[in-house]
Design an enzyme around this catalytic site. Structure first.
Site, mmCIF file in Angstrom:
data_model
loop_
_atom_site.group_PDB
_atom_site.id
_atom_site.type_symbol
_atom_site.label_atom_id
_atom_site.label_comp_id
_atom_site.label_asym_id
_atom_site.label_seq_id
_atom_site.Cartn_x
_atom_site.Cartn_y
_atom_site.Cartn_z
ATOM 1 N N LYS A 115 18.096 39.519 -17.554
ATOM 2 C CA LYS A 115 16.985 39.230 -18.459
ATOM 3 C C LYS A 115 17.283 38.055 -19.364
ATOM 4 O O LYS A 115 16.404 37.249 -19.671
ATOM 5 C CB LYS A 115 16.656 40.457 -19.315
ATOM 6 C CG LYS A 115 15.932 41.525 -18.557
ATOM 7 C CD LYS A 115 15.200 42.475 -19.482
ATOM 8 C CE LYS A 115 14.372 43.441 -18.656
ATOM 9 N NZ LYS A 115 13.798 44.506 -19.461
ATOM 10 N N LYS A 198 12.187 42.975 -7.753
ATOM 11 C CA LYS A 198 11.599 44.250 -8.123
ATOM 12 C C LYS A 198 10.119 44.069 -8.477
ATOM 13 O O LYS A 198 9.739 43.035 -9.016
ATOM 14 C CB LYS A 198 12.362 44.766 -9.352
ATOM 15 C CG LYS A 198 12.208 46.240 -9.642
ATOM 16 C CD LYS A 198 13.039 46.635 -10.849
ATOM 17 C CE LYS A 198 12.137 47.177 -11.954
ATOM 18 N NZ LYS A 198 12.789 47.912 -13.015
ATOM 19 N N LYS A 201 5.890 44.501 -14.057
ATOM 20 C CA LYS A 201 4.569 44.462 -14.684
ATOM 21 C C LYS A 201 4.285 43.104 -15.281
ATOM 22 O O LYS A 201 3.194 42.843 -15.737
ATOM 23 C CB LYS A 201 4.422 45.562 -15.742
ATOM 24 C CG LYS A 201 5.645 45.911 -16.533
ATOM 25 C CD LYS A 201 5.409 47.224 -17.289
ATOM 26 C CE LYS A 201 6.674 48.048 -17.345
ATOM 27 N NZ LYS A 201 6.425 49.425 -17.705
#
Ligand code: TRP
Length: 336
Positions: A115, A198, A201
């Site tokens: 991240k 992955k 959202k």
């Protein structure tokens, strides 16, 4: 070693909406577990703010995740369902754990590295400390089982490390060694346009994910347009080894139909995408459209969702408060 009552804890972050990845990797399995063990399910809003959230969108997102859990079959009378920030003990226990966990442990967290990327100096301190808050979520309830997707395994292992170091440092056996529960065919649902990523959202294209609020036509369209390769389905799962997009669709089919991926391959061996994709689209619409309809109905009455979350928070506090108090006593904080 003290015996701990079996208890499940898990959570989903309300940053953005709910996806098929959250449903198959988490919520669907929580529904299966809630009858077997005392279960606590949480919308982890404190985790969401590790990156900036628009305040109004955070509230809407919190209700949407809660509605998705309810619409999928989490029963607020059987399970404890609440949002994290209404139980202040999470933040307090996480501070104690910040003082137990080592910087070197945090440096090994692959999710943080992914991240933060090359931007590690500019992300929030909260993003770095996130796994310690997650350990607090779990251990605040002495949870023994944590059903999560594959990507959270390292965080549950860190939770065990924190529990072990706390127990060792304070010569106690107060915190349990929590088990991650990672099973079923879809512990890692991938992006529909790129099988190496992955399903997230927040990805840029809406076609890469199924949102739990998508209507029947949108769900069918996204599966029919999902990226694949030209080859038909093989005879065995082995044959999907280097075909991540194909593997992902087979796993999704398996999870939605409560079968193993092996059984799906056996049924569709040799089938082309012209046969498999429409079958998958039909199955997905069948299973998911009723959930999205129910979510919409629930979201029409936000006050009722807020009321349910408030009630859940009260039940959660009743379990959490004595555990935090006892932790403070063990640490040596003076309580008058
Ligand atoms: N970190 C988890 C995720 O990103 C969410 C989470 C927060 C969680 N606290 C938790 C999951 C406790 C299980 C248990 O998916």
């Amino acid at each position: 070693m003290t015996d701990f009552t079996p208890r499940v804890f898990s959570g989903i972050k309300p940053s953005g909406g709910l996806t098929l990845g959250n449903y198959l990797g988490a919520i669907k399995r929580w529904v299966d577990m809630q009858g077997q063990m005392e279960s606590i399910y949480c919308v982890v809003d404190l985790h969401a703010v590790t990156v900036w959230q628009d305040p109004a969108a955070l509230k809407t997102g919190t209700r949407e995740i809660a509605a998705g859990m309810l619409a999928s079959g989490i029963d607020p009378a059987t399970s404890v369902l609440f949002n994290q920030s209404q139980v202040h003990q999470h933040a307090e226990l996480s501070w104690v754990f910040n003082c137990v966990a080592r910087v070197g442990w945090m440096d090994r967290m692959t999710q943080f590295k992914d991240k933060a990327g090359s931007n590690a100096q500019k992300v929030s301190l909260g993003l770095y400390a996130y796994p310690s808050l997650m350990a607090a979520d779990i251990l605040l309830y002495h949870a023994t089982h944590v059903p999560v997707g594959e990507d959270q395994k390292q965080h549950v292992e860190l939770t065990r490390d924190i529990a072990a170091k706390f127990n060792h440092d304070f010569k106690t056996d107060f915190f349990p060694m929590t088990e991650p529960v990672i099973d079923g065919p879809a512990t890692r649902v991938m992006n529909l346009r790129d099988g190496s990523k992955k399903m997230s959202k927040s990805g840029e294209s809406d076609m890469e994910r199924i949102n739990m609020l998508d209507d029947a036509d949108t769900i069918a369209k996204k599966f029919k347009k999902a990226k694949t390769d030209p080859a038909p389905l093989p005879e065995t799962l082995e044959g999907l080894k280097d075909r991540p997009e194909a593997r992902n669709l087979v796993d999704i089919y398996a999870a939605l139909s409560d079968q193993t991926s092996e059984a799906v391959i056996a049924e569709y061996a040799g089938a082309g995408w012209g046969r498999f994709k429409p079958a998958l689209a039909d199955l997905a619409v069948d299973k998911l459209a009723p959930i999205s309809t129910e979510m919409r109905r629930l979201l029409d009455d936000p006050a009722e969702i807020d009321r349910l979350l408030g009630e859940g928070a009260e039940k959660a506090r009743a379990i959490a408060a004595p555990i935090l108090d006892r932790t403070y006593d063990i640490v040596g904080f003076l309580r008058s």
